[in-house]
Write a protein that holds these residues in place. Structure first.
Motif: not given
Length: 321
Positions: A228-255
């Motif tokens: 398959y043709p390969t897309p170009l990938f770009t990864h922006v900084p991850l928003a985290v509550a604390n180092p190594g713990f991303k804001l996520s639904k599993q971590n109950h980040a508020p809507a």
């Protein structure tokens, strides 16, 4: 169904699928396991701005293949939020849960060319052998029924270039691993479906959070295996509550608030390195138009994580990590 050039001699690019040659097609692909939070907004906004600043299309795909994690009503809630924040998508929304026949076709082709095998290893067993799967079952010839299916890693990717992170190096243990493409419970694995979806939708650019840097190597290897043709990938900084713990639904980040989108949208732009005047914009539309005209990929922060401390609805503190 396309398989790799050494497996299947025919090959088609995006133009052959009916998409204009050299046209930008990006996407935002949330999992409907809960409402959008600030981290999701950052990822959606970054991919939207990258697409629209290049006169591209921006698609939305619901990654609801992991059905046990899907929350009823979450997909509609996510679309409502994107609309409230002015992030209007192009074309119909695609749902992975409605594409099982497509994934099965690709899997069947891979199986027919002897690059898939069944694995009986449990997580506990893999952990006892060092924490990485060592291709233990590759020659065992286990029955496919009620077992996980793994893809023989014939195209290992040990490094790749990311649009923002630059050269990304992947540990050999991960690059060489035969990874799961269909789970023991019968669900198709993310690593398979995301590549098939990106190809079928003609995606040319993938902009998403830096937590997906390592999985990108497996996806690049599968793009190669399937020719398959390969897309170009770009990864922006991850928003985290604390180092190594991303804001996520599993971590109950508020809507985020659908009724008053401007504060969170301005904060997301500041997270991405913009400096919008809070008094300059009174509508989402004017703010986004300004952001599109001022967007430059090279000006985005290249940290892999940024800590987010929300002090109030309109005040956020960001700490690059």
């Amino acid at each position: 169904m396309q398989i790799s050039q050494d497996i299947h001699p025919e090959h088609s690019g995006h133009a052959a699928l009916g998409f204009p040659k050299n046209a930008y097609r990006g996407r935002f692909a949330p999992s409907p396991s809960g409402p959008l939070h600030f981290g999701s907004l950052v990822a959606a906004l970054a991919s939207y701005l990258d697409a629209k600043s290049q006169n591209g299309q921006w698609l939305v795909r619901m990654e609801d293949i992991d059905t046990p994690r899907v929350v009823p009503g979450a997909a509609d809630a996510i679309l409502t939020t994107l609309d409230a924040y002015g992030l209007h998508w192009d074309g119909p929304v695609v749902y992975q849960s409605q594409r099982h026949d497509l994934y099965q076709d690709v899997l069947a082709s891979l199986i027919s060319h002897n690059v898939v095998y069944a694995c009986t290893c449990t997580r506990k067993q893999i952990k006892a052998r060092g924490g990485y799967y060592d291709n233990h079952c590759r020659a065992a010839n286990h029955n496919f029924d009620n077992n996980a299916l793994r893809l023989k890693q014939n195209y290992p990717v040990v490094e790749f270039h990311d649009g923002l992170q630059g050269k990304v190096q992947i540990p050999d243990t991960i690059a060489q691993e035969d990874y799961i493409i269909k789970r023991r419970d019968g669900l198709f694995a993310y690593q398979l479906v995301v590549v098939v979806d990106d190809h079928e939708q003609g995606i040319t650019h993938v902009v998403r959070g830096a937590d997906l840097l390592e999985p990108t190597a497996r996806q690049l290897s599968l793009f190669k295996q399937l020719a398959y043709p390969t897309p170009l990938f770009t990864h922006v900084p991850l928003a985290v509550a604390n180092p190594g713990f991303k804001l996520s639904k599993q971590n109950h980040a508020p809507a985020i608030d659908n009724q008053n989108p401007l504060p969170a949208l301005i904060a997301a732009l500041e997270f991405l390195g913009f400096n919008p005047s809070k008094s300059q914009f009174d509508t989402v539309e004017t703010l986004l138009n300004w952001a599109i005209s001022n967007y430059q990929l090279t000006k985005l922060p290249s940290n892999q994580e940024i800590q987010v401390i929300q002090q109030s609805e309109a005040h956020y503190q960001f700490i690059p990590l």
